[in-house]
Design an enzyme around this catalytic site. Structure first.
Site, PDB file in Angstrom:
ATOM      1  N   LYS A  24       3.987 -22.410   4.149  1.00 53.88           N
ATOM      2  CA  LYS A  24       4.744 -23.334   3.284  1.00 53.88           C
ATOM      3  C   LYS A  24       4.412 -23.080   1.825  1.00 53.88           C
ATOM      4  CE  LYS A  24       2.523 -26.242   1.592  1.00 53.88           C
ATOM      5  NZ  LYS A  24       1.549 -27.203   1.048  1.00 53.88           N
ATOM      6  N   ASP A 151       1.548 -33.263   5.454  1.00 57.74           N
ATOM      7  CA  ASP A 151       2.549 -32.185   5.384  1.00 57.74           C
ATOM      8  C   ASP A 151       3.148 -31.838   6.751  1.00 57.74           C
ATOM      9  OD1 ASP A 151       2.024 -31.999   2.729  1.00 57.74           O
ATOM     10  OD2 ASP A 151       1.042 -30.031   2.801  1.00 57.74           O
TER      11      ASP A 151
HETATM   12  O1  C5P Z   1      -2.951 -35.593   5.280  1.00 55.33           O
HETATM   13  P1  C5P Z   1      -3.904 -34.469   5.063  1.00 55.33           P
HETATM   14  O2  C5P Z   1      -5.050 -34.500   6.047  1.00 55.33           O
HETATM   15  O3  C5P Z   1      -3.291 -33.135   4.958  1.00 55.33           O
HETATM   16  O4  C5P Z   1      -4.546 -34.747   3.641  1.00 55.33           O
HETATM   17  C1  C5P Z   1      -5.809 -34.287   3.245  1.00 55.33           C
HETATM   18  C2  C5P Z   1      -6.306 -35.149   2.096  1.00 55.33           C
HETATM   19  O5  C5P Z   1      -5.522 -34.901   0.937  1.00 55.33           O
HETATM   20  C3  C5P Z   1      -6.218 -36.635   2.322  1.00 55.33           C
HETATM   21  O6  C5P Z   1      -7.374 -37.127   2.933  1.00 55.33           O
HETATM   22  C4  C5P Z   1      -6.053 -37.180   0.926  1.00 55.33           C
HETATM   23  O7  C5P Z   1      -7.326 -37.237   0.304  1.00 55.33           O
HETATM   24  C5  C5P Z   1      -5.287 -36.094   0.219  1.00 55.33           C
HETATM   25  N1  C5P Z   1      -3.828 -36.350   0.165  1.00 55.33           N
HETATM   26  C6  C5P Z   1      -3.347 -37.317  -0.707  1.00 55.33           C
HETATM   27  N2  C5P Z   1      -2.004 -37.548  -0.779  1.00 55.33           N
HETATM   28  C7  C5P Z   1      -1.138 -36.818  -0.045  1.00 55.33           C
HETATM   29  C8  C5P Z   1      -1.610 -35.821   0.825  1.00 55.33           C
HETATM   30  C9  C5P Z   1      -2.970 -35.619   0.907  1.00 55.33           C
HETATM   31  O8  C5P Z   1      -4.125 -37.984  -1.400  1.00 55.33           O
HETATM   32  N3  C5P Z   1       0.172 -37.053  -0.162  1.00 55.33           N
END
Ligand code: C5P
Length: 297
Positions: A24, A151
């Site tokens: 991506k 994502d």
């Molecule tokens: O959801 P994912 O595990 O991929 O996200 C990893 C970290 O990135 C989350 O714990 C958060 O700290 C941050 N994040 C965020 N806002 C988003 C996506 C991710 O703050 N939209």
């Protein structure tokens, strides 16, 4: 199509089902706010590339995962692996004791901003829905996907999309953009939570919301956008700025930028030859960097 590795021969004739897990790219990524739970609201254009990982699944009594491919050594196949978590979440939803042998062909570098883990999780869900014959409504599937990572819902569709919310509001483009791309990673692994945390601790400002429709969205328009995670990423790994500057310097490059929370940078070109030329020069200048030419899908 038969596919051979040193120890496994996995082909459709042997009952294997293969699903692509494309890489991506965030052509731009604006952080527009922060939710009370700490997650950030964004506006982004997600595109996917022909290059990516692959997920192979085959029926089995137990759930198991084997990892092969260029970046297999940097990943564990333990329970915290996102592929296994995706499989477990779907098995739980289906309320059947379903098993599968899963092979992840890991070609996408890790912690690279290329959404590899999210795309693997999404591809696992798609593959196992088919293998197990699970009936699941799209909104239920998106809920499972979101529980695995912000994502993952967009990766389920793997279509060029404008993405809002924390990643759950997905509008596929009616007119997908066509670019060749050169992906370059200097070996820096950046943790997504660390980059978002740095965005916060540095008190960086939110971008205004600008996304209404995809009308007028082209590379010229995109030059007025940015990746809001670039500044925090450069604070942790200043060399990323040099990489973007270097890739922007090629005559045929339409746009060069960091993707996601980094550290991979991409350069977009209109023609394959131009992308190949950029890659050739980058490989010569930086023989230790990871570099790939691909195309948007
Ligand atoms: O959801 P994912 O595990 O991929 O996200 C990893 C970290 O990135 C989350 O714990 C958060 O700290 C941050 N994040 C965020 N806002 C988003 C996506 C991710 O703050 N939209």
């Amino acid at each position: 199509m038969p596919h051979k590795t040193e120890t496994i021969n996995y082909s459709a004739e042997d009952g294997w089902l293969c699903v692509d897990a494309p890489a991506k790219l965030n052509l731009f990524l604006h952080i527009t706010g922060r939710r009370p739970n700490g997650y950030h609201e964004l506006e982004s254009l997600f595109v996917f590339t022909e290059f990516g990982d692959k997920i192979w699944v085959r029926k089995s009594a137990q759930l198991s995962l084997k990892i092969v491919g260029d970046f297999a050594a940097s990943l564990t196949s333990e329970g915290d692996n996102l592929v296994l978590r995706a499989a477990q979440a779907l098995a739980l939803y289906s309320e059947q004791g379903l098993g599968a042998e899963i092979i992840l062909e890991k070609n996408i570098p890790l912690s690279a901003g290329l959404g590899g883990g999210s795309s693997d999780a999404a591809a696992t869900l798609r593959a196992l829905i088919q293998l197990w014959g699970v009936y699941i409504k799209p909104h239920e599937l998106e809920k499972i996907a979101l529980s695995l990572g912000a994502d993952v819902p967009a990766c389920l569709y793997a279509q060029q999309s404008l993405v809002k919310g924390i990643g759950e509001i997905i509008s596929p483009l009616a007119k997908p953009l066509e670019f060749y791309c050169v992906l370059v990673n200097d070996g820096t692994a950046l943790s997504t939570p660390d980059i978002f945390k740095t965005f916060e601790t540095q008190n960086l400002s939110f971008s205004p919301k600008i996304l209404e429709t995809e009308n007028g969205l082209d590379v010229g328009w995109m030059k007025n956008t940015k990746n809001d995670l670039f500044e925090p990423a450069c604070l942790l790994a200043p060399e990323i700025k040099n990489l973007v500057d270097e890739m922007s310097g090629f005559e045929d490059v339409l746009l060069a930028r960091m993707t996601g929370s980094g550290a991979t940078c991409f350069a977009l070109t209109k023609k394959l030859k131009a992308a190949e030329n950029v890659a050739k020069i980058m490989k010569k200048r930086h023989p230790n960097f990871w570099c790939k030419v691909s195309k948007t899908i």
